[in-house]
Design a protein around this motif. Sequence first.
Motif, PDB file in Angstrom:
ATOM      1  N   TYR A  39     -12.333 -30.118  16.933  1.00  0.00           N
ATOM      2  CA  TYR A  39     -11.851 -30.785  17.583  1.00  0.00           C
ATOM      3  C   TYR A  39     -10.942 -30.725  16.268  1.00  0.00           C
ATOM      4  CZ  TYR A  39     -16.244 -32.416  20.053  1.00  0.00           C
ATOM      5  OH  TYR A  39     -17.159 -32.790  20.758  1.00  0.00           O
ATOM      6  N   PHE A  40      -9.638 -31.362  17.311  1.00  0.00           N
ATOM      7  CA  PHE A  40      -8.232 -31.330  15.881  1.00  0.00           C
ATOM      8  C   PHE A  40      -7.676 -32.066  16.671  1.00  0.00           C
ATOM      9  CE2 PHE A  40      -9.633 -26.493  16.494  1.00  0.00           C
ATOM     10  CZ  PHE A  40      -9.485 -25.931  15.407  1.00  0.00           C
ATOM     11  N   LEU A  41      -6.403 -33.008  16.157  1.00  0.00           N
ATOM     12  CA  LEU A  41      -5.730 -33.231  16.237  1.00  0.00           C
ATOM     13  C   LEU A  41      -4.395 -32.916  15.526  1.00  0.00           C
ATOM     14  CD1 LEU A  41      -7.100 -37.043  14.396  1.00  0.00           C
ATOM     15  CD2 LEU A  41      -7.208 -36.906  16.670  1.00  0.00           C
ATOM     16  N   SER A  42      -3.353 -33.200  17.155  1.00  0.00           N
ATOM     17  CA  SER A  42      -1.871 -32.728  16.910  1.00  0.00           C
ATOM     18  C   SER A  42      -0.740 -33.462  16.939  1.00  0.00           C
ATOM     19  CB  SER A  42      -1.988 -31.734  17.990  1.00  0.00           C
ATOM     20  OG  SER A  42      -0.862 -31.114  18.357  1.00  0.00           O
ATOM     21  N   PHE A  43      -0.555 -33.733  15.773  1.00  0.00           N
ATOM     22  CA  PHE A  43       0.772 -34.641  15.639  1.00  0.00           C
ATOM     23  C   PHE A  43       1.644 -34.703  16.374  1.00  0.00           C
ATOM     24  CE2 PHE A  43      -3.131 -36.265  12.811  1.00  0.00           C
ATOM     25  CZ  PHE A  43      -2.959 -37.140  13.549  1.00  0.00           C
ATOM     26  N   VAL A  44       2.390 -35.049  16.665  1.00  0.00           N
ATOM     27  CA  VAL A  44       4.128 -35.143  17.347  1.00  0.00           C
ATOM     28  C   VAL A  44       5.075 -36.209  16.481  1.00  0.00           C
ATOM     29  CG1 VAL A  44       6.186 -34.926  18.688  1.00  0.00           C
ATOM     30  CG2 VAL A  44       3.221 -34.786  19.425  1.00  0.00           C
ATOM     31  N   VAL A  45       5.225 -35.284  14.935  1.00  0.00           N
ATOM     32  CA  VAL A  45       6.698 -36.129  14.605  1.00  0.00           C
ATOM     33  C   VAL A  45       8.287 -35.654  14.574  1.00  0.00           C
ATOM     34  CG1 VAL A  45       4.187 -36.047  12.653  1.00  0.00           C
ATOM     35  CG2 VAL A  45       5.860 -34.292  13.132  1.00  0.00           C
ATOM     36  N   GLU A  46       8.594 -36.565  14.128  1.00  0.00           N
ATOM     37  CA  GLU A  46       9.954 -36.127  12.941  1.00  0.00           C
ATOM     38  C   GLU A  46      10.034 -35.567  12.087  1.00  0.00           C
ATOM     39  OE1 GLU A  46      13.354 -35.291  15.362  1.00  0.00           O
ATOM     40  OE2 GLU A  46      12.035 -36.581  16.209  1.00  0.00           O
ATOM     41  N   VAL A  47      11.114 -33.816  12.185  1.00  0.00           N
ATOM     42  CA  VAL A  47      10.680 -33.394  11.168  1.00  0.00           C
ATOM     43  C   VAL A  47      13.058 -33.066  10.812  1.00  0.00           C
ATOM     44  CG1 VAL A  47      10.876 -31.098   9.758  1.00  0.00           C
ATOM     45  CG2 VAL A  47       8.835 -31.878  11.003  1.00  0.00           C
ATOM     46  N   GLU A  48      13.012 -32.911   9.434  1.00  0.00           N
ATOM     47  CA  GLU A  48      14.108 -33.050   9.104  1.00  0.00           C
ATOM     48  C   GLU A  48      14.433 -31.454   8.067  1.00  0.00           C
ATOM     49  OE1 GLU A  48      16.384 -35.975   7.447  1.00  0.00           O
ATOM     50  OE2 GLU A  48      16.245 -37.248   8.635  1.00  0.00           O
ATOM     51  N   HIS A  49      14.806 -30.420   8.632  1.00  0.00           N
ATOM     52  CA  HIS A  49      14.762 -28.966   8.164  1.00  0.00           C
ATOM     53  C   HIS A  49      15.402 -29.014   7.657  1.00  0.00           C
ATOM     54  CE1 HIS A  49      11.449 -27.520  10.673  1.00  0.00           C
ATOM     55  NE2 HIS A  49      11.896 -28.130  11.663  1.00  0.00           N
ATOM     56  N   VAL A  50      15.249 -28.252   6.224  1.00  0.00           N
ATOM     57  CA  VAL A  50      16.593 -27.883   5.764  1.00  0.00           C
ATOM     58  C   VAL A  50      16.834 -26.227   4.834  1.00  0.00           C
ATOM     59  CG1 VAL A  50      16.904 -28.183   2.515  1.00  0.00           C
ATOM     60  CG2 VAL A  50      15.700 -29.954   3.624  1.00  0.00           C
ATOM     61  N   ILE A  51      18.240 -26.231   6.059  1.00  0.00           N
ATOM     62  CA  ILE A  51      18.643 -25.142   5.771  1.00  0.00           C
ATOM     63  C   ILE A  51      18.818 -24.465   4.089  1.00  0.00           C
ATOM     64  CG2 ILE A  51      20.669 -23.647   6.412  1.00  0.00           C
ATOM     65  CD1 ILE A  51      20.432 -25.655   8.767  1.00  0.00           C
ATOM     66  N   LYS A  52      17.979 -23.231   3.497  1.00  0.00           N
ATOM     67  CA  LYS A  52      18.306 -22.692   2.829  1.00  0.00           C
ATOM     68  C   LYS A  52      19.090 -21.078   2.700  1.00  0.00           C
ATOM     69  CE  LYS A  52      13.962 -24.051   0.939  1.00  0.00           C
ATOM     70  NZ  LYS A  52      13.088 -23.692   0.315  1.00  0.00           N
ATOM     71  N   PRO A  53      19.759 -20.426   1.734  1.00  0.00           N
ATOM     72  CA  PRO A  53      20.418 -19.692   2.439  1.00  0.00           C
ATOM     73  C   PRO A  53      19.863 -18.162   2.148  1.00  0.00           C
ATOM     74  CG  PRO A  53      21.219 -20.717  -0.255  1.00  0.00           C
ATOM     75  CD  PRO A  53      20.163 -21.531   0.879  1.00  0.00           C
ATOM     76  N   ALA A  54      20.086 -17.439   2.806  1.00  0.00           N
ATOM     77  CA  ALA A  54      19.545 -16.051   2.882  1.00  0.00           C
ATOM     78  C   ALA A  54      20.098 -15.627   1.435  1.00  0.00           C
ATOM     79  CB  ALA A  54      19.336 -15.244   3.960  1.00  0.00           C
ATOM     80  N   LEU A  55      18.917 -14.657   0.759  1.00  0.00           N
ATOM     81  CA  LEU A  55      19.005 -13.703  -0.311  1.00  0.00           C
ATOM     82  C   LEU A  55      19.697 -12.594   0.225  1.00  0.00           C
ATOM     83  CD1 LEU A  55      15.363 -14.569  -1.776  1.00  0.00           C
ATOM     84  CD2 LEU A  55      17.215 -15.323  -2.114  1.00  0.00           C
ATOM     85  N   ASN A  56      19.291 -12.105   1.657  1.00  0.00           N
ATOM     86  CA  ASN A  56      19.108 -10.651   2.218  1.00  0.00           C
ATOM     87  C   ASN A  56      20.311 -11.304   3.504  1.00  0.00           C
ATOM     88  OD1 ASN A  56      17.658  -9.119   0.349  1.00  0.00           O
ATOM     89  ND2 ASN A  56      16.477  -9.868   1.940  1.00  0.00           N
ATOM     90  N   PRO A  57      21.423 -10.335   3.475  1.00  0.00           N
ATOM     91  CA  PRO A  57      22.223 -10.559   4.994  1.00  0.00           C
ATOM     92  C   PRO A  57      21.304  -9.955   6.075  1.00  0.00           C
ATOM     93  CG  PRO A  57      23.188  -8.127   3.537  1.00  0.00           C
ATOM     94  CD  PRO A  57      21.582  -8.832   2.553  1.00  0.00           C
ATOM     95  N   SER A  58      20.830  -8.959   5.859  1.00  0.00           N
ATOM     96  CA  SER A  58      20.235  -8.318   7.514  1.00  0.00           C
ATOM     97  C   SER A  58      19.228  -7.712   7.066  1.00  0.00           C
ATOM     98  CB  SER A  58      21.227  -7.872   8.395  1.00  0.00           C
ATOM     99  OG  SER A  58      21.907  -6.813   7.380  1.00  0.00           O
ATOM    100  N   ILE A  59      18.305  -7.266   8.124  1.00  0.00           N
ATOM    101  CA  ILE A  59      17.036  -6.509   7.907  1.00  0.00           C
ATOM    102  C   ILE A  59      16.377  -6.282   9.885  1.00  0.00           C
ATOM    103  CG2 ILE A  59      15.242  -8.370   8.232  1.00  0.00           C
ATOM    104  CD1 ILE A  59      13.254  -6.786   6.529  1.00  0.00           C
ATOM    105  N   GLY A  60      16.209  -4.944  10.031  1.00  0.00           N
ATOM    106  CA  GLY A  60      15.375  -4.324  10.492  1.00  0.00           C
ATOM    107  C   GLY A  60      14.576  -3.897  10.444  1.00  0.00           C
ATOM    108  N   ILE A  61      13.228  -4.468  11.566  1.00  0.00           N
ATOM    109  CA  ILE A  61      12.463  -4.320  11.274  1.00  0.00           C
ATOM    110  C   ILE A  61      11.054  -3.828  12.337  1.00  0.00           C
ATOM    111  CG2 ILE A  61      10.097  -5.640  11.662  1.00  0.00           C
ATOM    112  CD1 ILE A  61      11.020  -8.071  10.529  1.00  0.00           C
TER     113      ILE A  61
END
Length: 390
Positions: free
Chosen positions: A162-184
Amino acid sequence: MKSRYQFRIYPTSGQRRSLARLFGCVRVVWNDALAVCKQSDKLPNNSELQKVCITQAKNTQAREWLKEVSVVPLQQSVADLGVAFKNFFSSRKGERKGKKVNPPRFKRKINRQSARFTKRGFSIKAAKVYLAKIGEIKTKWSRPLPSQPSSVTVIKDCANRYFLSFVVEVEHVIKPALNPSIGIDLGLSTFASCSNGEKVDTPDYSRLYRQLKRCQRRVAKRQRGSKRRERMRVSIAKLNAKVRDKRRDFLHKLSTKVVDENQIIALEDLNVGAMLKNRKLARAISQAGWYEFRSLCEGKACKHNRDLRVINRWEPTSQVCSECGYRWGKLDLSIRTIVCVNCGVEQDRDDNASVNIERVGVGHTHDYKRTGSACKTSVEAVCDEPSTHP
């Protein structure tokens, strides 16, 4: 931005019976409303369906037990049916992105069960959550809620969890990226080979798969409809849930790390459907979770203002040397280390492909299928100095 927070709950035996009654009522209201919609020439609105399938149905002898549960999840079930029909019609008209959405279907008892409560049907009291006509349920709070939830969904999966799934309002904090790009470059034994030289191995599911195989042999010998077969079915569902949770945890952690550290993420558009036709690798490919990893990266890149670029699936990333650009052609999958005949550099096959994926994704190299007139150098970028070559 709205987000979902899911927590495990541990209801008592009496609360399990109440939840089973609630899931059954929600399922019956959905099926009754869907039957009315299929019999009608014009699709009725939500208020008409609620009047017929809830209000009037409670006064009949066949549906009088609908009074024993809260009316909030019953109304939300009818509302969800209206959303399902809306998505179906929008998809058929081409107004909805993605794959075509099928029309809503009747719900069954053996599948995943759920019921949704709005604000007037639940409340949070200390370490427990109160649900209308269910009571206070013990909740395992793995993390705090960032804000007051607008709705909660009670879920019971096939493994009787059994689970409870809540819907909430979230403010995401944008952090600067450490690397310019990456290929995977995605694979099987090594799940991800990154252009910065990092390799991420696939989690080991061998022990769980052995247990799952043993249980599947046992359930085949059980008589259909017996209690022993049902207990074995639940054991198989729990093992599948462990595999699914382990894979999902791995993909979430990896995608979060990739999106947090890099501004541009370049992936390859893999044709997974065609790869599954390989009968020797079909199971391993389907269990790897490549598409789920791409979907997680897309969603998290949108939240954190990152740029996810998917290059063409026909780009020969494994056929071109990342050092000099010499193309040696197709190679067998058993060849893992390559020595370039032009520059003589020895390099790993997956590392070479990841570097090529990054270059194409960033734009340092033209896409193999996009080198037509639209990708030619503009007149303003042409140098006016005379050429030094004869």
